[in-house]
Design a protein around this motif. Structure first.
Motif, short mmCIF file in Angstrom:
data_model
loop_
_atom_site.label_atom_id
_atom_site.label_comp_id
_atom_site.label_asym_id
_atom_site.label_seq_id
_atom_site.Cartn_x
_atom_site.Cartn_y
_atom_site.Cartn_z
N VAL A 66 8.52 -5.94 -8.28
CA VAL A 66 8.97 -6.26 -6.93
C VAL A 66 9.31 -4.98 -6.17
O VAL A 66 8.95 -4.82 -5.00
CB VAL A 66 10.19 -7.21 -6.97
N LEU A 67 10.00 -4.06 -6.84
CA LEU A 67 10.35 -2.79 -6.19
C LEU A 67 9.10 -1.98 -5.82
O LEU A 67 9.07 -1.32 -4.78
CB LEU A 67 11.25 -1.97 -7.12
N ARG A 68 8.09 -2.06 -6.64
CA ARG A 68 6.83 -1.38 -6.31
C ARG A 68 6.16 -2.04 -5.11
O ARG A 68 5.61 -1.37 -4.25
CB ARG A 68 5.89 -1.41 -7.53
N LEU A 69 6.23 -3.37 -5.05
CA LEU A 69 5.60 -4.10 -3.95
C LEU A 69 6.26 -3.79 -2.61
O LEU A 69 5.59 -3.71 -1.57
CB LEU A 69 5.64 -5.60 -4.21
N ILE A 70 7.59 -3.62 -2.63
CA ILE A 70 8.29 -3.35 -1.37
C ILE A 70 8.48 -1.86 -1.13
O ILE A 70 9.22 -1.45 -0.24
CB ILE A 70 9.66 -4.08 -1.34
N LYS A 71 7.81 -1.04 -1.97
CA LYS A 71 7.77 0.41 -1.77
C LYS A 71 9.10 1.11 -1.97
O LYS A 71 9.36 2.16 -1.37
CB LYS A 71 7.20 0.74 -0.38
N LYS A 72 9.95 0.53 -2.80
CA LYS A 72 11.19 1.22 -3.17
C LYS A 72 10.89 2.07 -4.41
O LYS A 72 11.29 1.78 -5.52
CB LYS A 72 12.29 0.20 -3.47
N LEU A 73 10.16 3.17 -4.18
CA LEU A 73 9.58 3.91 -5.29
C LEU A 73 10.61 4.61 -6.16
O LEU A 73 10.46 4.68 -7.38
CB LEU A 73 8.57 4.92 -4.75
N ARG A 74 11.66 5.15 -5.55
CA ARG A 74 12.66 5.85 -6.35
C ARG A 74 13.36 4.89 -7.31
O ARG A 74 13.53 5.18 -8.50
CB ARG A 74 13.69 6.52 -5.44
N CYS A 75 13.74 3.74 -6.81
CA CYS A 75 14.38 2.72 -7.66
C CYS A 75 13.39 2.19 -8.69
O CYS A 75 13.74 1.94 -9.85
CB CYS A 75 14.91 1.57 -6.81
#
Length: 231
Positions: A66-75
């Motif tokens: 999910v984090l990859r999908l919403i582009k929260k790359l650091r997290c």
């Protein structure tokens, strides 16, 4: 595999393991056979602990997707590191050990690990969900996405520590109840039991190495880093 597809798979796997863990922890204890004692509940069995482990792993994996999908790359990178450590050190080797050791002993003499009296309490589908399906799920995860393994020394120390905790839990239960979690253990002398535990740990370590080998053969280092950079 596309991230959206991977997220769907991890979500479904999480729901499945949560459902199976819920089902086994709500088996009717009032109808338990005499071989099954209450102390420790279902949490004394490696099979049940593995179900919880798998649910946690797939939950973490779904969060990473999910984090990859919403582009929260650091997290996402932080969660992916936790996901990979969880899979490499515990999720794959423990699932493989649970499935292979259970069916090997079941074929030899089921009364040592899964008395026939349990058939009237635990449905056949639940038995296979706990002891059979866990292995193809683990292999499918390796095929679905690459995982970064820790340094060998670190990975084996963590695996050994978790094994030590479970063995200590089993011995504590015996010291309190005078009953073994698995009837198999009653067949051994203290020295034989120590050798059995040591041999089991060696087998789990071999499954750890096998998972690392499969991951490297399928993905390779270059493909892994490409996947990591592409998130």
């Amino acid at each position: 595999m596309e991230i959206s597809t991977l997220a769907t798979y991890h979500c479904l796997a999480f729901v499945w393991y949560f459902f199976v863990a819920y089902s086994i922890t709500h088996v009717r204890t009032e109808e338990r056979p005499s071989e099954v004692f209450l102390y420790g509940g279902q949490w004394k069995y490696l099979t049940v602990l593995n179900l919880v482990l798998q649910a946690v792993f797939y939950g973490v994996s779904f969060l990473a997707d999910v984090l990859r999908l919403i582009k929260k790359l650091r997290c996402a990178k932080c969660i992916i590191s936790s996901r990979d450590l969880l899979f490499s050190v515990l999720a794959f080797p423990v699932s493989t050990f649970v499935s292979i050791s259970f069916w090997t002993l079941y074929t030899y003499n089921r009364e040592l690990v899964y008395p026939k009296s349990l058939d009237g309490i635990i449905p056949l589908w639940l038995n296979h969900a706990m002891h059979t399906a866990v292995l193809p799920f683990a292999v499918l995860e390796i095929l679905a996405t690459p995982h970064r393994y820790p340094a060998k020394k670190k990975g084996l120390i963590l695996l050994g520590f978790v094994a030590f905790l479970y063995i200590s839990w089993v011995l504590w239960i015996y010291s309190v109840t005078g009953e073994w979690v698995y009837p198999l253990f009653a067949l051994f002398s203290p020295a034989g039991l120590a050798a059995f535990f040591a041999g089991s740990l060696a087998i789990v370590i071999s499954f750890y190495n096998f998972g690392e080998f499969l991951n490297r053969m399928i993905w390779g280092q270059s493909k892994f880093w490409f996947s990591l950079l592409s998130i």
